[in-house]
Design a protein around this motif. Sequence first.
Motif, PDB file in Angstrom:
ATOM      1  N   VAL A  76       0.871  -1.167   0.000  1.00 54.58           N
ATOM      2  CA  VAL A  76       0.000   0.000   0.000  1.00 54.58           C
ATOM      3  C   VAL A  76       0.911   1.221   0.000  1.00 54.58           C
ATOM      4  CG1 VAL A  76      -1.765   1.293   1.264  1.00 54.58           C
ATOM      5  CG2 VAL A  76      -1.797  -1.221   1.290  1.00 54.58           C
ATOM      6  N   ALA A  77       0.730   2.087  -0.972  1.00 51.61           N
ATOM      7  CA  ALA A  77       1.544   3.306  -1.058  1.00 51.61           C
ATOM      8  C   ALA A  77       0.904   4.392  -0.206  1.00 51.61           C
ATOM      9  CB  ALA A  77       1.660   3.763  -2.505  1.00 51.61           C
ATOM     10  N   ASP A  78       1.652   4.901   0.741  1.00 52.93           N
ATOM     11  CA  ASP A  78       1.197   6.012   1.582  1.00 52.93           C
ATOM     12  C   ASP A  78       1.840   7.284   1.028  1.00 52.93           C
ATOM     13  OD1 ASP A  78       0.758   7.966   3.497  1.00 52.93           O
ATOM     14  OD2 ASP A  78       1.166   6.626   5.187  1.00 52.93           O
ATOM     15  N   PHE A  79       1.080   8.024   0.234  1.00 54.30           N
ATOM     16  CA  PHE A  79       1.611   9.210  -0.425  1.00 54.30           C
ATOM     17  C   PHE A  79       1.820  10.369   0.540  1.00 54.30           C
ATOM     18  CE2 PHE A  79       0.427   6.770  -4.065  1.00 54.30           C
ATOM     19  CZ  PHE A  79       1.297   7.176  -5.062  1.00 54.30           C
ATOM     20  N   GLN A  80       1.183  10.329   1.704  1.00 51.42           N
ATOM     21  CA  GLN A  80       1.395  11.371   2.713  1.00 51.42           C
ATOM     22  C   GLN A  80       2.752  11.199   3.391  1.00 51.42           C
ATOM     23  OE1 GLN A  80      -0.731  13.873   2.813  1.00 51.42           O
ATOM     24  NE2 GLN A  80      -1.988  12.807   1.317  1.00 51.42           N
ATOM     25  N   ALA A  81       3.055   9.949   3.787  1.00 46.63           N
ATOM     26  CA  ALA A  81       4.322   9.663   4.479  1.00 46.63           C
ATOM     27  C   ALA A  81       5.436   9.290   3.498  1.00 46.63           C
ATOM     28  CB  ALA A  81       4.120   8.540   5.492  1.00 46.63           C
ATOM     29  N   ASN A  82       5.065   9.119   2.224  1.00 50.15           N
ATOM     30  CA  ASN A  82       6.040   8.770   1.178  1.00 50.15           C
ATOM     31  C   ASN A  82       6.712   7.417   1.434  1.00 50.15           C
ATOM     32  OD1 ASN A  82       6.433   9.957  -1.255  1.00 50.15           O
ATOM     33  ND2 ASN A  82       8.213  11.152  -0.641  1.00 50.15           N
ATOM     34  N   PRO A  92     -10.227 -11.247  -2.571  1.00 44.21           N
ATOM     35  CA  PRO A  92     -10.390 -10.093  -3.467  1.00 44.21           C
ATOM     36  C   PRO A  92     -11.224  -8.954  -2.872  1.00 44.21           C
ATOM     37  CG  PRO A  92     -11.060 -12.145  -4.563  1.00 44.21           C
ATOM     38  CD  PRO A  92     -10.736 -12.476  -3.141  1.00 44.21           C
ATOM     39  N   GLU A  93     -12.040  -9.248  -1.860  1.00 44.80           N
ATOM     40  CA  GLU A  93     -12.866  -8.205  -1.256  1.00 44.80           C
ATOM     41  C   GLU A  93     -12.024  -7.152  -0.535  1.00 44.80           C
ATOM     42  OE1 GLU A  93     -13.809 -11.629  -0.834  1.00 44.80           O
ATOM     43  OE2 GLU A  93     -15.043 -11.277  -2.616  1.00 44.80           O
ATOM     44  N   GLN A  94     -10.756  -7.464  -0.254  1.00 45.04           N
ATOM     45  CA  GLN A  94      -9.847  -6.506   0.388  1.00 45.04           C
ATOM     46  C   GLN A  94      -9.430  -5.387  -0.553  1.00 45.04           C
ATOM     47  OE1 GLN A  94      -6.942  -9.737   1.506  1.00 45.04           O
ATOM     48  NE2 GLN A  94      -6.391  -8.148   2.965  1.00 45.04           N
ATOM     49  N   LEU A  95      -9.545  -5.619  -1.852  1.00 41.05           N
ATOM     50  CA  LEU A  95      -8.917  -4.739  -2.834  1.00 41.05           C
ATOM     51  C   LEU A  95      -9.824  -3.611  -3.324  1.00 41.05           C
ATOM     52  CD1 LEU A  95      -7.196  -7.481  -5.013  1.00 41.05           C
ATOM     53  CD2 LEU A  95      -6.210  -6.168  -3.126  1.00 41.05           C
ATOM     54  N   VAL A  96      -9.214  -2.446  -3.463  1.00 41.99           N
ATOM     55  CA  VAL A  96      -9.847  -1.304  -4.118  1.00 41.99           C
ATOM     56  C   VAL A  96      -8.774  -0.651  -4.996  1.00 41.99           C
ATOM     57  CG1 VAL A  96     -11.482  -0.851  -2.240  1.00 41.99           C
ATOM     58  CG2 VAL A  96      -9.301   0.349  -2.291  1.00 41.99           C
ATOM     59  N   VAL A  97      -9.214   0.105  -5.975  1.00 41.41           N
ATOM     60  CA  VAL A  97      -8.275   0.851  -6.800  1.00 41.41           C
ATOM     61  C   VAL A  97      -8.167   2.250  -6.199  1.00 41.41           C
ATOM     62  CG1 VAL A  97      -7.800   1.760  -9.105  1.00 41.41           C
ATOM     63  CG2 VAL A  97      -8.819  -0.511  -8.839  1.00 41.41           C
ATOM     64  N   SER A  98      -6.942   2.627  -5.840  1.00 40.02           N
ATOM     65  CA  SER A  98      -6.711   3.927  -5.202  1.00 40.02           C
ATOM     66  C   SER A  98      -6.911   5.062  -6.196  1.00 40.02           C
ATOM     67  CB  SER A  98      -5.288   3.995  -4.633  1.00 40.02           C
ATOM     68  OG  SER A  98      -4.353   4.199  -5.692  1.00 40.02           O
ATOM     69  N   PRO A 103      -4.218  -0.894  -7.542  1.00 38.64           N
ATOM     70  CA  PRO A 103      -5.035  -1.830  -6.774  1.00 38.64           C
ATOM     71  C   PRO A 103      -4.331  -2.139  -5.449  1.00 38.64           C
ATOM     72  CG  PRO A 103      -4.541  -2.675  -8.981  1.00 38.64           C
ATOM     73  CD  PRO A 103      -3.665  -1.499  -8.749  1.00 38.64           C
ATOM     74  N   GLU A 104      -5.024  -1.892  -4.346  1.00 43.71           N
ATOM     75  CA  GLU A 104      -4.421  -2.067  -3.021  1.00 43.71           C
ATOM     76  C   GLU A 104      -5.434  -2.644  -2.046  1.00 43.71           C
ATOM     77  OE1 GLU A 104      -1.372   1.718  -2.767  1.00 43.71           O
ATOM     78  OE2 GLU A 104      -3.439   2.044  -2.143  1.00 43.71           O
ATOM     79  N   PRO A 105      -4.945  -3.382  -1.041  1.00 46.49           N
ATOM     80  CA  PRO A 105      -5.851  -3.833   0.019  1.00 46.49           C
ATOM     81  C   PRO A 105      -6.193  -2.661   0.939  1.00 46.49           C
ATOM     82  CG  PRO A 105      -3.606  -4.523   0.498  1.00 46.49           C
ATOM     83  CD  PRO A 105      -3.581  -3.860  -0.845  1.00 46.49           C
ATOM     84  N   VAL A 106      -7.412  -2.634   1.415  1.00 46.00           N
ATOM     85  CA  VAL A 106      -7.829  -1.555   2.323  1.00 46.00           C
ATOM     86  C   VAL A 106      -7.814  -2.002   3.782  1.00 46.00           C
ATOM     87  CG1 VAL A 106      -9.183  -0.271   0.649  1.00 46.00           C
ATOM     88  CG2 VAL A 106     -10.269  -2.118   1.934  1.00 46.00           C
ATOM     89  N   ARG A 107      -7.607  -3.276   3.996  1.00 46.70           N
ATOM     90  CA  ARG A 107      -7.547  -3.810   5.358  1.00 46.70           C
ATOM     91  C   ARG A 107      -6.812  -5.140   5.321  1.00 46.70           C
ATOM     92  NH1 ARG A 107     -12.011  -4.875   2.961  1.00 46.70           N
ATOM     93  NH2 ARG A 107     -12.986  -6.913   2.979  1.00 46.70           N
ATOM     94  N   GLY A 108      -6.510  -5.631   6.502  1.00 47.86           N
ATOM     95  CA  GLY A 108      -5.865  -6.935   6.589  1.00 47.86           C
ATOM     96  C   GLY A 108      -4.847  -6.958   7.704  1.00 47.86           C
ATOM     97  N   THR A 109      -4.116  -8.051   7.747  1.00 46.07           N
ATOM     98  CA  THR A 109      -3.058  -8.226   8.725  1.00 46.07           C
ATOM     99  C   THR A 109      -1.799  -7.565   8.193  1.00 46.07           C
ATOM    100  OG1 THR A 109      -4.024 -10.345   9.373  1.00 46.07           O
ATOM    101  CG2 THR A 109      -1.723  -9.944  10.002  1.00 46.07           C
TER     102      THR A 109
END
Length: 187
Positions: A76-82, A92-98, A103-109
């Motif tokens: 997951v790319a954090d563009f705020q913290a770089n 697949p339910e974890q994934l969304v397109v930023s 495509p990145e997971p929005v939750r998980g371990t």
Amino acid sequence: MTKAECRKLYTEKRKQLSAVEIEHLSGVILDTLLKTVDFNGKTISVFLPIREKREIDTYPILDKRHELNYRVALPVADFQANNMFHYLYENPEQLVVSEYGIPEPVRGTLVSAEEIDIVLVPLLCFDKKGYRVGYGKGFYDRFLSTCRPDCLFVGLSFFEGIDAIEDIFRDDVPLNLVITPYQICHV
């Protein structure tokens, strides 16, 4: 060539690939990857393709994780913290397109860099010393510098490498291996 020149040339080369070519070349690359690198019992960082940028389709790696006994960690790319962090892929339910088309997971371990054994690294271009050109934000170089010394960095490329990238920086992290549809490049 400089990174800027590489970025321009290889972005254009990707644009010339048809959807059928991308699917075929991606399949060849992934078949070679799975025959070359031992994934058994390992945790693999897998980038998912940004469709608009015509990246290599890595989705089949997600489907083989149970059959071949490995865990997949998705960045997951954090563009705020770089920087980047990883979630364990579960479904697949974890994934969304930023908003950036990633495509990145929005939750998980959460999976720490120390837990990752192999990192699949996206790139536009690479050279014979294993240096790569990406999109220029440095997310992967920063992340790779936090991995264990024995972690394997594997680039995936539609195209052959070039002799040298002229403007390598001190913080650029070289790859150990690059797989193209035509060859396996040990660096």
